[in-house]
Every structure is written in structure tokens, then in C-alpha cells.
Design an enzyme around this catalytic site. Sequence first.
Site, PDB file in Angstrom:
ATOM      1  N   ARG A 154     -13.507  -7.891  -1.725  1.00  0.00           N
ATOM      2  CA  ARG A 154     -12.894  -7.551  -0.433  1.00  0.00           C
ATOM      3  C   ARG A 154     -12.362  -6.117  -0.464  1.00  0.00           C
ATOM      4  O   ARG A 154     -11.682  -5.708  -1.392  1.00  0.00           O
ATOM      5  CB  ARG A 154     -11.754  -8.525  -0.136  1.00  0.00           C
ATOM      6  CG  ARG A 154     -10.988  -8.230   1.157  1.00  0.00           C
ATOM      7  CD  ARG A 154      -9.717  -7.429   0.920  1.00  0.00           C
ATOM      8  NE  ARG A 154      -8.932  -7.293   2.150  1.00  0.00           N
ATOM      9  CZ  ARG A 154      -7.806  -6.587   2.232  1.00  0.00           C
ATOM     10  NH1 ARG A 154      -7.330  -5.979   1.168  1.00  0.00           N
ATOM     11  NH2 ARG A 154      -7.163  -6.488   3.373  1.00  0.00           N
ATOM     12  N   VAL A 155     -12.689  -5.368   0.554  1.00  0.00           N
ATOM     13  CA  VAL A 155     -12.171  -4.011   0.706  1.00  0.00           C
ATOM     14  C   VAL A 155     -11.384  -3.950   2.013  1.00  0.00           C
ATOM     15  O   VAL A 155     -11.800  -4.510   3.026  1.00  0.00           O
ATOM     16  CB  VAL A 155     -13.323  -2.985   0.711  1.00  0.00           C
ATOM     17  CG1 VAL A 155     -12.838  -1.619   1.165  1.00  0.00           C
ATOM     18  CG2 VAL A 155     -13.933  -2.896  -0.683  1.00  0.00           C
ATOM     19  N   GLY A 156     -10.237  -3.299   1.954  1.00  0.00           N
ATOM     20  CA  GLY A 156      -9.365  -3.242   3.126  1.00  0.00           C
ATOM     21  C   GLY A 156      -9.432  -1.916   3.848  1.00  0.00           C
ATOM     22  O   GLY A 156     -10.302  -1.075   3.587  1.00  0.00           O
TER      23      GLY A 156
ATOM     24  N   THR B 243      -0.132   0.605   6.576  1.00  0.00           N
ATOM     25  CA  THR B 243       0.083  -0.425   5.557  1.00  0.00           C
ATOM     26  C   THR B 243       0.253  -1.765   6.251  1.00  0.00           C
ATOM     27  O   THR B 243       0.844  -1.829   7.321  1.00  0.00           O
ATOM     28  CB  THR B 243       1.324  -0.106   4.700  1.00  0.00           C
ATOM     29  OG1 THR B 243       1.572  -1.212   3.815  1.00  0.00           O
ATOM     30  CG2 THR B 243       2.564   0.107   5.558  1.00  0.00           C
ATOM     31  N   GLY B 244      -0.296  -2.806   5.662  1.00  0.00           N
ATOM     32  CA  GLY B 244      -0.153  -4.121   6.290  1.00  0.00           C
ATOM     33  C   GLY B 244      -1.399  -4.951   6.077  1.00  0.00           C
ATOM     34  O   GLY B 244      -2.146  -4.731   5.121  1.00  0.00           O
TER      35      GLY B 244
ATOM     36  N   THR C  38       0.911  -1.122   0.000  1.00  0.00           N
ATOM     37  CA  THR C  38       0.000   0.000   0.000  1.00  0.00           C
ATOM     38  C   THR C  38       0.954   1.175   0.000  1.00  0.00           C
ATOM     39  O   THR C  38       2.074   1.042   0.463  1.00  0.00           O
ATOM     40  CB  THR C  38      -0.809  -0.024   1.320  1.00  0.00           C
ATOM     41  OG1 THR C  38      -1.750  -1.073   1.253  1.00  0.00           O
ATOM     42  CG2 THR C  38      -1.524   1.284   1.577  1.00  0.00           C
TER      43      THR C  38
ATOM     44  N   GLY D 265      -4.700  -5.503   6.299  1.00  0.00           N
ATOM     45  CA  GLY D 265      -5.743  -4.513   6.521  1.00  0.00           C
ATOM     46  C   GLY D 265      -6.798  -4.857   7.544  1.00  0.00           C
ATOM     47  O   GLY D 265      -7.284  -3.980   8.273  1.00  0.00           O
TER      48      GLY D 265
END
Lengths: 314, 314
Positions: B209-211, B231-232, B181, B234
Site C-alpha cells: 500500500r502506498v499513500g 497528514t492523515g 507523517t 491518505g
Amino acid sequence: MTRPFGIVIHGGAGTILKSKMTPEKEACIIETLTEALYVGFTVLQKGHGALGAVRKAVNVMENSPLFNAGRGAVFTHDGLNEQDATIMDGFTGQAGAVAGVRRIANPIDLAARVMSDSPHVLLIGEGAERFATEHGFKLVDKEYFYTDQRWEQLQAALTREKETSDRKGDLALSEDDKHGTVGAVALDKHGCLAAATSSGGMTNKRFGRVGDSACVGAGTFADKQCAVSTTGHGEFFMRGVLAYDIAARMRYGGMSLEEAAGASVRENLTDRKGTGGLIAIDKDGNIALPFNTEGMYRGYLMSAGEPVVKIFKE
Amino acid sequence: MTRPFGIVIHGGAGTILKSKMTPEKEACIIETLTEALYVGFTVLQKGHGALGAVRKAVNVMENSPLFNAGRGAVFTHDGLNEQDATIMDGFTGQAGAVAGVRRIANPIDLAARVMSDSPHVLLIGEGAERFATEHGFKLVDKEYFYTDQRWEQLQAALTREKETSDRKGDLALSEDDKHGTVGAVALDKHGCLAAATSSGGMTNKRFGRVGDSACVGAGTFADKQCAVSTTGHGEFFMRGVLAYDIAARMRYGGMSLEEAAGASVRENLTDRKGTGGLIAIDKDGNIALPFNTEGMYRGYLMSAGEPVVKIFKE
């Protein structure tokens, strides 16, 4: 001494005017809210978890055409129904959510399934519906969501839109169009908390708008200390991360539930000209139901008392 | 005494192994991160706002095939690229976000347009793309996002998926697939803060899928006190409402930025076996860049110092 337990629900906040309310409609709303309370409370009374209680209570309101969720979801600009829902388990910290689903009768059940049967938190649109069918959900036809009242609301909004022109694309929404969502928060006999929110969004919404009801922290939050579900003009709740803001005021600021909920509504809504309300419960069975609108469909039933259901300010 | 100002960026966190890094790739990454820093810093140096600075810095990383955002976005299970982005203006408290967009070269620019030209915070999928075309954005062909590296990552993930069977639908993701990200946070000469995050999501993701990168409060937050971009993995950031959690620890708990960022990563990620990192800056120009992964592409350039760009732990 037995632990307190109980459930708090809402069926939306907004410009609910006494002058526009008929005795028949008021009776129907109170009856459905009372049913939702008892359905959720029974789960708790049997010793089952808060998570099941909030889901079952929300199901009752989703199945009614009276509320802007499930069956009674409002229409989008294109004459569709796009729904958002989130559920969160305060004990495990797990959460599930869906946004922009069009063919799910009970979006809160799908959110619960996302939580239990996927590694994800949020699924959207057709992807979420594909997940639903793979997990045994029946997709309903769009006729399932048709109600005269919601269709007329869309036609009225479209007419207003033609008559006005708003460069910001505010979609000529009336205050009524911006509100309505259902939700529940509960504390079970084991001391666990949960929150659930399900929403049909805004009449005449376009462009795949998603509100706070799909966002963990904005419209829904639960941890080991409190559980919150909100209703109102969603964008304000998203910018202020309102549901989690209440938990954070308690966790880091040492506020009581009532202080935290009141301060968050004041600073994130009232001071910024946003409207809405919320329901909240903490691990000790304290509850709060603040709102800054004319009315909020709401009720609670705690182990120590009688059911209370209200619409207008006192 | 002049006010401090500056910018902090990240290009993703994860299992970045020195053994897998070639000197050429490392040089390219460092060069692009440095360019992003200078592009953002120049905006600030000219006296312009933090909001423009974070957007321009993110654009540089979106335009590079090296990072999982924009051009270099990873592929979904269906061979598409579905991107999420959020931008937030700490001074006004306004925010804009998009999720699941497939044909936008610079999702952060669309998120900024949602903030400035709509009454909404979050638009998803085709609706968001319709909003984009109505506001003059050019939709790019899916070939724009094709890179050999990302395609091979998808093929590898599909192969792993065939070889394993995971009832939870964990999609046989490697640690690498879950990360990446880009983001930026900045403090301008006027003392205003902003944050921006743009993400291609997870390789082989399904079901829409949404983070956290689309969720205000989870992956991105800015107020008058601090700005955060994460970032990571999510889902951990969403459940912990991590970006706002840092602001809340400072606001209600009186923690410093460094204490708040460190505690939030520890409690929401490390203690729960989640992985990732974040960048944060406060109104006094303090910065924090904690992460619990092998590496995080990151850098900062403050008015008082030289640019710093790093990949691995020190």
C-alpha cells in the site's frame, strides 16, 4: 429528450509518423480502437455504468499487442514489463490504482479490484500481486508480454544508451519510448462519469520508475462534472497534476471542458516542452481530445453520432 | 520593507488524547518540533532556498523515533518498514518522490535526489533503492527502524485483526494506525516556496500500500503561489487530490490560502468522514494549519514572530 451518453478512448500519443506507418498496421490499429469503442459503448447502451464501460474498453486495448499496455507493454531495462493503471468512479469519488505490477494481464481490472475490495487507493509491486492472487487473479508468465516489436525497441534503446552518456540518466530515450498508454472516459445514461488509464510505461525504464498512469489526479481523474485520461511524457502530467487540473479549471474557474483541457495542455505541456495528450468528457456529453504530438490514437462514439477513429492531426 | 519568510511543519495528525500523553512525552515532542523549526528557519535566515529548509526540517523529524517517518516509521504486516516521501520546488515546478523504500534512513533526501539527478518523478521499491546506492546513499539495516512503541503497535493491530474479520480487508486499523507523517512548507527570502512530506505509512499495512505522501498533488504540492503538505488518512487525500486542490482554489477560484485550505479539508475530509490535516503557506507569508482530528503536531516560525508549537486544538 434523452440524456447524451458515450465513450472516448486513446491508445497513446507520440511521434507517430505517416512515413513509418504501413497501411496494414494502420488498419489493425483502427480496427482495435473501433472494437474498443463498441465494446465500451455497448455497456453504456444497455444502461450499465460508465465504470464498466471504461474498463471493458481498456481491456480490449490491453489484450492487443499493438498498444503499450497489457499484452503489448514495453520492456524495462531488465527485460521485464512493469505496468501501472488507475480507475476512478466520478459518481462515488472512489479510485483504485496499481504500480509496477509484472504478472497481471489486465492491470486495469486489478486497479478496479483495489477500488472495490480494499480500503486503499494504490498498491505497488509484489504486494499488489499478492493482493491479486488473494482475489482470484491469475498471474501470467512473463512470456505473455513478449512481442518482437517491444523487444526490438528495448535493444535499440540499450544500443543508444551505450553510444551516449547522459549524466542526468535520461536513459537515451527516443520520443517514441516515452509515450503510449491506453485510456477511456465515459458518460453513462444515468449521468455518471468514469475514467481509466493503463500503461506499460517507458521502454528501458529503470529504478522502479512509476508514471502518471498510477497517480490519481495526474493521469486519471473523474468527478461528477468531468472525466479525464492522459497519455504522454508522464513526468509532466505528474508535476502539473494535469487530469485534476482540468477538473479544477472547470470547477473553480468556470471554464468549459474544451477551454480547460486546451489551457492545461498548453500550460503544463507545450509551454514546458512536454509532449502528450488527453481525452476528456463532461456531464453534458461534451468531449475534448487535445494533444501536442504528431499523432494520438483516439476515437469516440457518442449516443448522437457515428464512431470516429483517428491517428494523425487533421 | 523586507519580504516575509518562514517555515511551517507538522509531525502527524490523529487521535492524540491528552489523557494518553505524559508530560515527558509531550516535552520531547515539543522539543523536537521546535528543533525542526529552527533548523529549517536558519536555512531561510541565511538567505538559502525554501527547498533546503523543508528538507532539513523534515530530516530532524525523520531522525527522531517520535514520528512516523524515518527512524520512527511504523511496521507493515510483515514486520518491515515501507516509507513514502515527496518533495516539490514551487519555483521550478520540479518534484521528486519515492514509495515503498525499506532501507533508507531519510526518504526525503532520496526524493530530493530523484528530483535533481533523474528525469523521473516517482521511483518505487527495490528500484528506488538501487537508484539510491548508485547515488551514494547508504542502505541501513532494518534494525535501524526498530522501536518498541512501533513494534507494540503492530502486535496490537495483529491481535485486533485476529479478533475481527473484515471482508473489505480494513486490516483492523485503529484511528491511530492511520495517521502520522511529517512535513514542512516554507517561503524563502527570495519569494520561493517548497513543500516536503515523509511518511512511514500505516501500521500493519499490506500489499505494498502506498499513500498520499508519495503522490504529487495529493500529499504534497508547491507552485509559485502556495506550498502544501498533508497528514492523515491518505486515501482521502489521494481521491480529492487535496494538496493541489488548495492551489487550484487559489489559482482559479481566487480564494485566500485560509479559505482554500479550510474548504478543501471540509469538503474532502470532514464531509466524507475522512480525518487528517495539513500545513500551507503562500507567497505573501500567510499560513494555514487546519485539521479535523483531536490533535496535530505542528508549529511555525515566521520572520516577523516567535516560534509557535502546538499539539492539541486550542
